[in-house]
Design an enzyme around this catalytic site. Structure first.
Site, PDB file in Angstrom:
ATOM      1  N   ARG A 239       0.796  -1.605   0.064  1.00  0.00           N
ATOM      2  CA  ARG A 239       0.276   0.064  -0.136  1.00  0.00           C
ATOM      3  C   ARG A 239       1.213   1.385   0.045  1.00  0.00           C
ATOM      4  NH1 ARG A 239      -3.560  -2.758  -1.295  1.00  0.00           N
ATOM      5  NH2 ARG A 239      -5.578  -3.050  -0.877  1.00  0.00           N
ATOM      6  N   GLU A 268      -2.558   7.983  -3.868  1.00  0.00           N
ATOM      7  CA  GLU A 268      -3.349   6.884  -5.196  1.00  0.00           C
ATOM      8  C   GLU A 268      -4.659   7.876  -5.204  1.00  0.00           C
ATOM      9  OE1 GLU A 268      -2.203   2.685  -4.821  1.00  0.00           O
ATOM     10  OE2 GLU A 268      -4.063   3.055  -5.801  1.00  0.00           O
ATOM     11  N   HIS A 286      -1.310   0.144 -10.043  1.00  0.00           N
ATOM     12  CA  HIS A 286      -2.016  -0.373  -9.301  1.00  0.00           C
ATOM     13  C   HIS A 286      -2.564  -1.669  -9.865  1.00  0.00           C
ATOM     14  CE1 HIS A 286      -3.897  -0.572  -5.134  1.00  0.00           C
ATOM     15  NE2 HIS A 286      -3.375  -2.496  -5.145  1.00  0.00           N
TER      16      HIS A 286
HETATM   17  C1  DGY Z   1      -5.949  -5.675  -2.968  1.00  0.00           C
HETATM   18  O1  DGY Z   1      -6.345  -7.279  -3.155  1.00  0.00           O
HETATM   19  O2  DGY Z   1      -5.766  -5.451  -1.953  1.00  0.00           O
HETATM   20  C2  DGY Z   1      -5.267  -5.297  -4.329  1.00  0.00           C
HETATM   21  O3  DGY Z   1      -4.368  -4.306  -3.932  1.00  0.00           O
HETATM   22  C3  DGY Z   1      -5.741  -5.158  -4.782  1.00  0.00           C
HETATM   23  O4  DGY Z   1      -5.039  -5.063  -6.042  1.00  0.00           O
END
Ligand code: DGY
Length: 320
Positions: A239, A268, A286
């Site tokens: 993240r 983001e 992403h």
């Molecule tokens: C998640 O599933 O947390 C991912 O970041 C999606 O791509």
């Protein structure tokens, strides 16, 4: 008895919608951009279940609008967009989609390791720029990864799958995790548990695979970047806010570290403008779980979770 109402806050693959339709009346937002709050709240007011995306914020305001919702099924493994405590207090079950996206995300992590160490983004940009170029012995030399150490921060399923890939490329593995992984996993991956400081100081590539929580906010800050080798690379498929993006820009600019491969961003979808000018930053939007197969599987798993809760059964993959 009337059928349950299921609200889906954004586009999800048909495979998931079809399964949801077997278990209730489905309303799904299919407009451009994010669902407007008034539309969302109106739909939630009559909903028994909500299927959410990582771009939704499931907080008290969301839950206030959804008095009858029994389950929030997030179509993502990460659930930092959900106030899990607020859900728990209201007796709302929260589910996520682990495992089905492990391989896809580990593939992207490994792809970023290769892209940033071998300067593939730069190479692509050069060709597309139309600038003249010719092969040369010293042209765009990257850094080989064989025999180099990959330091994983977070050693859950995705961290382990990334380690497997890196091993196949000849890297050695170190990790930092809240708890030690099982001895057979350590042995299979040749993985050594290190303190965070030790891992940062000794890894050639540091790859992030931890959840985003208050504890991991800016885990990679200026001080952490300072601890890394000047020849080291940072990869983030976890993240964005795990990394202090301004500090990262500074480290990349000043040669504090050699490069970064980023799939996620602190604010983001905005990307720190400083990153855009840096040749040693590989930036992708992403895409960790973005394969047709994986997104289908995520949507189906979310639908199975909704179906289970609405039937009074235990969810398949609850957030605990
Ligand atoms: C998640 O599933 O947390 C991912 O970041 C999606 O791509």
């Amino acid at each position: 008895m009337s059928r349950p109402r299921i609200v889906v806050t954004g586009g999800i693959p048909t495979a998931g919608l079809d399964l949801l339709r077997e278990h209730g009346d489905v309303w799904a937002w299919d407009g451009d951009g994010p669902i407007p709050t008034d539309v969302r709240d109106e739909q939630l007011s009559r909903a028994d279940a909500a299927v959410t995306l990582l771009t939704d914020r499931v907080d008290d305001a969301f839950l206030d609008a959804a008095p009858n919702v029994q389950v929030v099924a997030n179509v993502a493994v990460g659930y930092n967009n959900i106030d899990v405590d607020a859900c728990r207090k209201r007796g709302v079950t929260v589910t996520n989609t682990p495992d089905v996206l492990t391989d896809a995300t580990a593939d992207i992590a490994m792809a970023l390791v290769l892209m940033v160490t071998r300067r593939l983004g730069e190479g692509e940009r050069l060709i597309r720029s139309g600038e003249a170029w010719k092969w040369g012995m010293f042209m765009m030399l990257g850094s080989g990864i064989q025999g180099k150490r990959l330091g994983l921060i977070g050693m859950g399923a995705i961290g382990q799958a990334t380690a497997e890939r890196a091993r196949a490329f000849g890297m050695t593995i170190a990790y930092h995790n809240r708890s030690r992984v099982a001895p057979d996993v350590e042995q299979r991956l040749g993985a050594e548990l290190l303190s965070l400081d030790e891992l940062l100081a000794t890894s050639d590539v540091v790859s992030l695979h931890c959840p985003y929580t208050p504890d991991t906010h800016h885990l990679i800050d200026a001080a952490a970047l300072e601890r890394m080798r000047t020849s080291a690379y940072l990869v983030n498929t976890a993240r964005g806010p795990v990394v202090d993006e301004a500090a990262l820009v500074e480290a990349l600019r000043s040669g504090g570290i050699a490069g970064a491969g980023l799939d996620v961003f602190e604010h983001e979808p905005e990307v720190h403008p400083g990153l855009l000018d840096l040749d040693n930053a590989v930036l992708v939007p992403h895409l960790g779980s973005a394969t047709v197969e994986t997104r289908d599987a995520m949507a189906v798993l979310a639908a199975r979770n909704v179906a289970a809760v609405l039937a009074g059964d235990d969810p398949v993959t609850p957030v605990t």
